[in-house]
Design an enzyme around this catalytic site. Structure first.
Site, short mmCIF file in Angstrom:
data_model
loop_
_atom_site.label_atom_id
_atom_site.label_comp_id
_atom_site.label_asym_id
_atom_site.label_seq_id
_atom_site.Cartn_x
_atom_site.Cartn_y
_atom_site.Cartn_z
N LYS A 134 0.88 -1.37 0.12
CA LYS A 134 0.03 0.07 0.09
C LYS A 134 0.84 1.24 0.14
CE LYS A 134 -3.64 2.16 2.63
NZ LYS A 134 -4.66 1.93 3.96
N SER A 144 -9.40 2.12 3.28
CA SER A 144 -8.68 2.64 2.29
C SER A 144 -7.61 1.62 1.60
CB SER A 144 -7.83 3.63 2.71
OG SER A 144 -6.83 3.28 3.99
N SER A 203 -9.49 -0.33 7.49
CA SER A 203 -8.77 0.02 6.14
C SER A 203 -8.39 -1.42 5.60
CB SER A 203 -8.10 1.08 6.04
OG SER A 203 -8.87 2.14 5.78
N1 GLN Z 1 -12.61 4.44 6.59
C1 GLN Z 1 -11.90 4.94 7.88
C2 GLN Z 1 -11.47 6.24 7.77
O1 GLN Z 1 -11.86 6.98 6.70
C3 GLN Z 1 -10.74 3.95 8.16
C4 GLN Z 1 -9.87 4.16 7.56
C5 GLN Z 1 -8.78 3.46 7.66
O2 GLN Z 1 -8.70 2.48 8.62
N2 GLN Z 1 -7.46 4.03 7.29
O3 GLN Z 1 -11.21 6.89 8.66
#
Ligand code: GLN
Length: 498
Positions: free
Chosen positions: A85, A160, A184
């Site tokens: 990532k 994400s 994420s």
């Molecule tokens: N969707 C969550 C956010 O927008 C979690 C994102 C993540 O785990 N990086 O904060």
């Protein structure tokens, strides 16, 4: 024999070590499928083809030497292609965190977790797409365009870590690295039919991970099954002096191959997670998986996590607050984009104004407000207190049960644009995943079925701190009894005819 790209990490590792296949063959097979599918999927921000070929050559040399000299250790990940990532730094390679503000930023060093895998001999195919600074649940917030879900390219892969999820799902690689601050890794794993691990806070070093919410951020991986994930976990876990929050807790003697006894495993079902608003098929599939484990001797009991409803507002105060502080460093001076302006203040404004996308700006504003004088106690301070209550709920539950079973997300993969105009609807995606981040505990997502649109459904097991081994073993036992994790999207329909 299976296609090279269909091999699991474990299978590929065994063939590599016996000299049946080479890392170069495996890597070229990955590069070939990437070339054919990437125009439809868009999982990568940066491909590292040259680097991958160089690493594959080096891995083959190491494999050959080890076959000749049995005293040379053979790490299981030696020669295995992976994707990373684009929030994890890799020295000399562009690292964007999905943000245009870092469009031209080259990482000056390598993240510890990635370095550990490099030392073990992995081959890095590229840096995968992510919502900007990992803020989002769909990759739609990426500054580099969205990634498509290989099960249905009209739908999001989750986020994400959606780029890594789509890449592993589309057979680019058997392992993908991700980060999980509020879900994420687990939510994209669920949307793409993969197995994804969010580790205990501190279990894997965050050194070299571009920070989002530092008290919540974890590095982890996505794979097609628990066994492969176990190899990635073992490869990355461990104490790192470069991360002050890294844990020295020993890994213990982890081995998935020993006979796993589900008998007597105490599974808790949190009543607050089985609520109206969850897609019926998701509920049914999760319930069916629990029933299967019960039929193998697991003891299932309802538990209560009374502060579950507070987790979402608490998270959306703490995460943006920490993000607003972490993102202050992107001001055009040291990293990435710099707008050319006459005054310094104008330069800051223009750089941040143009470099950040709208969701990131929203979070910076929310976070700055929550931390500002006069509001700190009412918002950030209060959220920290409720966070402690959430953590205590889990502590109490783990007195009575070994693992907690729940859905990963309220629904299966949604359509592009479905939530983009409604930030709250997007935030609700995380309702079942972010409590684990607030409590610092591990969570494992894995497929338990498909809905009527043939989209994967995921379930989640959460455990007490440092219980990754138990979660992986339980999932491994489940995967030996079921085939959901073996299903594959119809990739041939996505082939590019270029
Ligand atoms: N969707 C969550 C956010 O927008 C979690 C994102 C993540 O785990 N990086 O904060």
């Amino acid at each position: 024999m299976k296609e090279l790209t269909d091999l699991t990490t474990r299978e590929a590792s065994s063939l590599l070590q016996r000299g049946v296949i080479s890392s170069m063959e495996l890597t070229k097979a990955s590069l070939e499928i990437i070339e054919r599918l990437e125009p439809s999927i868009h999982a990568f921000i940066t491909l590292t083809t040259e680097l991958a070929l160089k690493q594959a050559r080096a891995a083959d040399l190491r494999l050959k030497q080890a076959r000749q000299d049995k005293s040379i250790p053979l790490p299981p990940l030696l020669g295995i292609p992976i994707v990373v990532k684009d929030v994890l730094c890799l020295k000399g390679i562009r690292c964007t965190a999905g943000s245009r503000i870092l469009d031209n930023f080259t990482a000056p060093y390598t993240a510890s977790a990635v370095q550990q895998l490099l030392d073990a001999g992995v081959v890095i195919l590229g840096k995968t797409n992510t919502d900007e600074f990992a803020m989002g649940s769909s990759t739609e917030n990426s500054g580099f365009g969205a990634t498509k879900n290989p099960w249905d390219i009209n739908r999001v892969p989750g986020g994400s870590s959606g780029g890594s999820a789509a890449a592993v799902c589309a057979r680019y690689a058997s392992l993908g690295l991700g980060s999980d601050t509020g879900g994420s890794i687990r939510q994209p794993a669920s949307f793409c039919g993969l197995t994804g691990l969010k580790v205990t806070y501190g279990r894997i070093s965050r050194y070299g991970l571009i920070a989002y919410g530092s008290s919540l951020d974890t590095v982890g991986a996505l794979a097609r099954n628990a066994d492969d994930l176990f190899l990635a976990f073992k490869g990355m876990a461990g104490y790192d002096p470069m991360d002050a929050t890294s844990s020295a807790e020993p890994l213990g003697d982890l081995n998935l191959n020993e006979q796993i006894d589900i008998k007597g495993l105490r599974i808790g079902i949190p009543k607050e997670y089985f609520i109206a608003g969850v897609q019926a098929e998701v509920n049914q599939a999760v319930r069916a998986a629990i029933t299967l484990l019960e039929s193998q001797g697991a003891v299932v009991n309802e538990v209560s996590l009374p502060h579950t409803a507070e987790a979402l507002p608490v998270y959306y105060l703490i995460a943006p607050a920490e993000a607003s502080a972490n993102l202050a460093r992107f001001d055009g001076v040291r990293f990435g984009l710099r707008a050319t302006q006459t005054s310094m203040i104008e330069m800051y404004k223009q750089t941040r104004g143009h470099g950040f996308g709208s969701e990131v700006k929203r979070r910076i504003m929310l976070g700055t407000y929550a931390l500002s004088a006069g509001y700190y106690d009412a918002y950030y301070g209060q959220a920290q207190k409720v966070r402690t209550l959430i953590k205590r709920d889990f502590d109490a539950a783990f007195q009575a049960v070994d693992v907690i079973a729940a859905p990963v997300a309220p629904s299966t993969a949604f359509l592009f644009g479905e939530h983009t105009n409604d930030p709250l609807a997007m935030y609700l995606e995380d309702v079942f995943t972010l409590p684990a981040n607030l409590a610092g505990i591990p969570g494992l997502a894995f497929p338990t079925g498909f809905d009527q649109n043939n989209l994967p459904i995921g379930m989640q097991l959460m455990g007490a701190p440092y219980s990754e081994g138990l979660l992986l073993k339980t999932c491994h036992a489940y995967q030996q009894m079921t085939e959901h994790h073996l299903k594959k999207p119809a990739l041939s329909t996505l082939l590019s005819t270029r």
